[in-house]
Write a protein that holds these residues in place. Structure first.
Motif: not given
Length: 442
Positions: A101-106, A112-117, A129-131, A151-158
């Motif tokens: 799914l077209k995703t945004v990872y908040v 962003p570098v840590q997430i990419a690792e 598909l992941i931003n 299409e998908l939103v991930i919020v880390d963390s609320i």
């Protein structure tokens, strides 16, 4: 109108202390502001005839699809909760990669570098598909959702997301509630699937107001011992499927993997008898799981002996201690008592009462318990042993886990056939008083 900026309690007039949270000088006057709301009226007949009506969108992560009954629904909001380091972010990132799914990872915690690792080890497809949106401002996140319609939103963390208009620090109940409300509203408008990652407190509840669980459609708790790779996911709420679904899985640097034999996953490989270790079967939703109850009693040097528990409620432990003391004449008044559930999971059902009592007696008398014995039953205040619900499934699971002797309450006629299977001996206990003679034989 006056409102407590910490817990959100409203008052008609100002006062110094909040009656709900007990904090001083947190009550402030707020102007009544009517939020613009659009009224939407839809025909039920039209909605029911729609092809997209509750159409499931699979995540292609088996353990998640199993818990939420086949997949997501457009506009669904899911709260993924657990202790720090339990694997919430890893699981969410794997869902983003596997779903396609077209995703945004908040992210409000990692750059962003840590997430990419981390993604380098987990994500093997659909990288384009992941931003990643690095922001802790609710307004920036909602604007992105409304403008780009992911299409998908991930919020880390609320707990790290803030709404500037609220005026309280991140993590405050009022801040968490308002931020979650705005994110859920935006996701509903665009039909985006929203996954909120939430931390839990020491007491095992989700950090923030209880209304956070009411705002979302689905709540999944992750449990397990962080020193091991074994995890268990429990669905506590699901508006689009059954509640109580459970999945057992392993988590590693490469993501999550399904456990092939979840019923015996939490048992140790120890083949020798051990003091204070009793095995039992618990029902997690519809899944029977074998677990180990560990107890230790030792002479106390203090006037008030310690009572330390992990994985069960302290009041339950005290209740069972009282029953054991009264009906078996085992005196724990000068004993420190420690009770633990192996594997790091939490158990609330009464079917483990008998196993806890047996492990306590075993530790007190230094009597080893064989790993082929299972103890399944509830304890009444009168000392009577009752068979728990779904006892037949529990007995069958114990047999699959290598049980040769099963202690339980009085078994009904419909379950008598289990006695004839193999060399399993089912011992019916009418009262906890009957325990000592069996344990002493060991």
């Amino acid at each position: 109108m006056y409102i407590c900026k910490y817990c959100g309690k409203t008052y008609n007039k100002w006062q110094g202390v909040c009656n709900q949270c007990g904090n001083w000088n947190t009550i402030e006057e707020q102007e009544d502001a009517k939020k613009e709301q659009t009224v939407s009226i839809e025909s039920l007949k039209k909605l029911l005839s729609s092809k997209d009506f509750f159409k499931k969108i699979p995540s292609h992560v088996h353990i998640i699809d199993e818990i939420i009954a086949g997949g997501f629904v457009k506009g669904q909001t899911l709260l993924l909760a657990g202790e720090p380091g339990i694997g919430k972010s890893t699981l969410a990132l794997q869902i983003a990669a596997a779903s396609g799914l077209k995703t945004v990872y908040v992210s409000g915690e990692e750059t962003p570098v840590q997430i990419a690792e981390r993604a380098r080890r987990i994500v093997t497809k659909n990288e384009g598909l992941i931003n990643i949106l690095y922001s802790t401002n609710t307004n920036q996140v909602t604007d992105y959702i409304l403008d780009n319609k992911p299409e998908l939103v991930i919020v880390d963390s609320i707990q790290t997301i803030t709404t500037p208009e609220v005026g309280t620090p991140a993590g405050f109940p009022t801040q968490v509630r308002e931020s979650a409300y705005r994110l859920v509203t935006s996701a509903k408008k665009t039909g985006s699937i929203l996954i909120l990652i939430g931390q839990i407190t020491k007491s095992g509840t989700i950090a923030g107001p209880k209304t956070l669980e009411h705002l979302v459609d689905t709540v999944i708790y992750l449990e397990g011992d962080k020193s091991t790779s074994l995890r268990i996911g429990k669905c506590r709420k699901n508006r689009f499927g059954k509640t109580g679904s459970v999945s057992v899985f392993n988590i590693s640097e490469k993501g999550v993997q399904e456990v092939k034999s979840p019923s015996s996953a939490f048992l140790s490989d120890e083949a020798d008898s051990q003091i204070g270790l009793a095995r039992t079967i618990v029902m997690e939703g519809t899944l029977p799981i074998a677990i180990e109850l560990q107890s230790l009693s030792s002479f106390s040097l203090f006037s008030f002996p310690k009572r330390v528990v992990r994985g069960i409620d302290l009041n339950k432990a005290l209740l069972i201690l009282g029953i054991v003391e009264k009906y078996t004449r085992v005196d724990f008044n000068r004993q420190d008592v420690y009770i633990n559930v192996g594997g790091g999971i939490s158990v609330k059902e009464p079917g483990v009462d008998l196993a806890i009592a047996v492990s306590l007696i075993s530790s007190f008398f230094n009597i080893p318990l064989p790993p082929t014995s299972f103890y399944i039953g509830e304890l009444e205040l009168s000392g009577r042993v009752r068979k728990p619900r779904e006892n037949k499934e529990r007995i069958n699971t114990a047999m699959q886990c290598g049980a040769k002797e099963i202690f339980t309450g009085v078994v009904g006629k419909s379950e008598n056939y289990n006695r004839q299977k193999g060399a399993v001996n089912i011992v019916e206990l009418k009262s906890i008083k009957d325990l000592q003679k069996y344990i002493r034989k060991v």
